[in-house]
Enzyme design. Sequence first.
Site, PDB file in Angstrom:
ATOM      1  N   ASP A  84      19.352 -55.526 -39.440  1.00  0.00           N
ATOM      2  CA  ASP A  84      20.141 -56.906 -39.770  1.00  0.00           C
ATOM      3  C   ASP A  84      19.565 -58.029 -38.874  1.00  0.00           C
ATOM      4  O   ASP A  84      19.116 -57.924 -37.731  1.00  0.00           O
ATOM      5  CB  ASP A  84      21.432 -56.472 -39.308  1.00  0.00           C
ATOM      6  CG  ASP A  84      22.623 -57.539 -39.649  1.00  0.00           C
ATOM      7  OD1 ASP A  84      22.449 -57.870 -40.926  1.00  0.00           O
ATOM      8  OD2 ASP A  84      23.426 -57.419 -38.876  1.00  0.00           O
ATOM      9  N   HIS A  85      19.933 -59.203 -39.329  1.00  0.00           N
ATOM     10  CA  HIS A  85      19.568 -60.490 -38.747  1.00  0.00           C
ATOM     11  C   HIS A  85      18.185 -60.371 -38.024  1.00  0.00           C
ATOM     12  O   HIS A  85      17.872 -60.931 -36.942  1.00  0.00           O
ATOM     13  CB  HIS A  85      20.650 -60.666 -37.483  1.00  0.00           C
ATOM     14  CG  HIS A  85      21.736 -61.472 -38.112  1.00  0.00           C
ATOM     15  ND1 HIS A  85      22.166 -62.530 -38.449  1.00  0.00           N
ATOM     16  CD2 HIS A  85      23.163 -60.645 -37.994  1.00  0.00           C
ATOM     17  CE1 HIS A  85      23.160 -62.914 -38.869  1.00  0.00           C
ATOM     18  NE2 HIS A  85      23.860 -61.542 -38.826  1.00  0.00           N
ATOM     19  N   HIS A 211      29.754 -61.753 -42.970  1.00  0.00           N
ATOM     20  CA  HIS A 211      29.359 -61.710 -41.637  1.00  0.00           C
ATOM     21  C   HIS A 211      30.605 -61.843 -40.842  1.00  0.00           C
ATOM     22  O   HIS A 211      31.432 -62.818 -40.922  1.00  0.00           O
ATOM     23  CB  HIS A 211      28.250 -62.476 -41.166  1.00  0.00           C
ATOM     24  CG  HIS A 211      26.933 -61.831 -41.791  1.00  0.00           C
ATOM     25  ND1 HIS A 211      25.533 -61.898 -40.989  1.00  0.00           N
ATOM     26  CD2 HIS A 211      26.647 -61.243 -43.102  1.00  0.00           C
ATOM     27  CE1 HIS A 211      24.652 -61.318 -41.774  1.00  0.00           C
ATOM     28  NE2 HIS A 211      25.350 -60.950 -42.950  1.00  0.00           N
TER      29      HIS A 211
END
Length: 283
Positions: A84-85, A211
Amino acid sequence: MPLVSTGELVSAAAAESRGIAAFNVITLEHAEAIAAGAERAGAPAILQISENAVKFHGGKLAAIAAAASAVARASTAPLALHLDHVVSADLLRAAADEGFSSVMFDASKLPYDENVKATADAVRRCHERGLWIEAELGKVGGKDGEPPLDAHAPGVRTAPSEAAAYVADTGVDALAVAVGSSHAMTRRTASLDHTLIADLRHAVPVPLVLHGSSGVPDEEIRRAVAAGMVKINVGTALNTAFTGAVRAFLEADPSTVDPRKYLAPAREAMAGTVAGFLRTIRA
């Protein structure tokens, strides 16, 4: 149970007009709690490891990825592994080798044209390795110590027309959008723009991702899923449960030095939080 791919879980949820939850993993206890909560709720889930979590582990992805993967494979719940990210090109390249089926590439802080260019390149590289890829358009805010953004400020929320162009020009498999939530919220007070969610759902052909869901009340999450949100990311709520349980234990017994004594209730608190979110999302 063998790992399930993120794309498979998200596609199945989208086809049935329901949500799929993705929970952040920082420690082994997080992974164990997510698996336990998913089993308790009788639901699939996604274990996701952020670039910030990798930095916490000294910048080394392999150990935490292997731990999360082992926990997922030992679980009776269908679980996927997601990175993620991601900003780092090196981390993006490592994803497939470390057992991830998907990546969220984050170029959201770049100007629009640069975001499109960087994301399109990441999509090409990920698809060559068989990875499903998510990206972000808009400003969710609240990461890396940033203050939560005003969801009504100009340029913060994701515009449907821009989202449609972005998906077409990048080829992403899912799109994280800004609709009123923020990362790192410790109180569940966010109010989402459900009309915008519905408009985005009709504007883009790929699943939408929320998110900052830790700060979103249960009914807001249910309405968001009904409006077209599919992947629901939860992180801070697990840390709030974990830290609260540790703090309560040590306040009651400050002489404790064996970490197993307070990590066990912390893990259980996170598992309960996971199960609660899963029941809400699938209600």
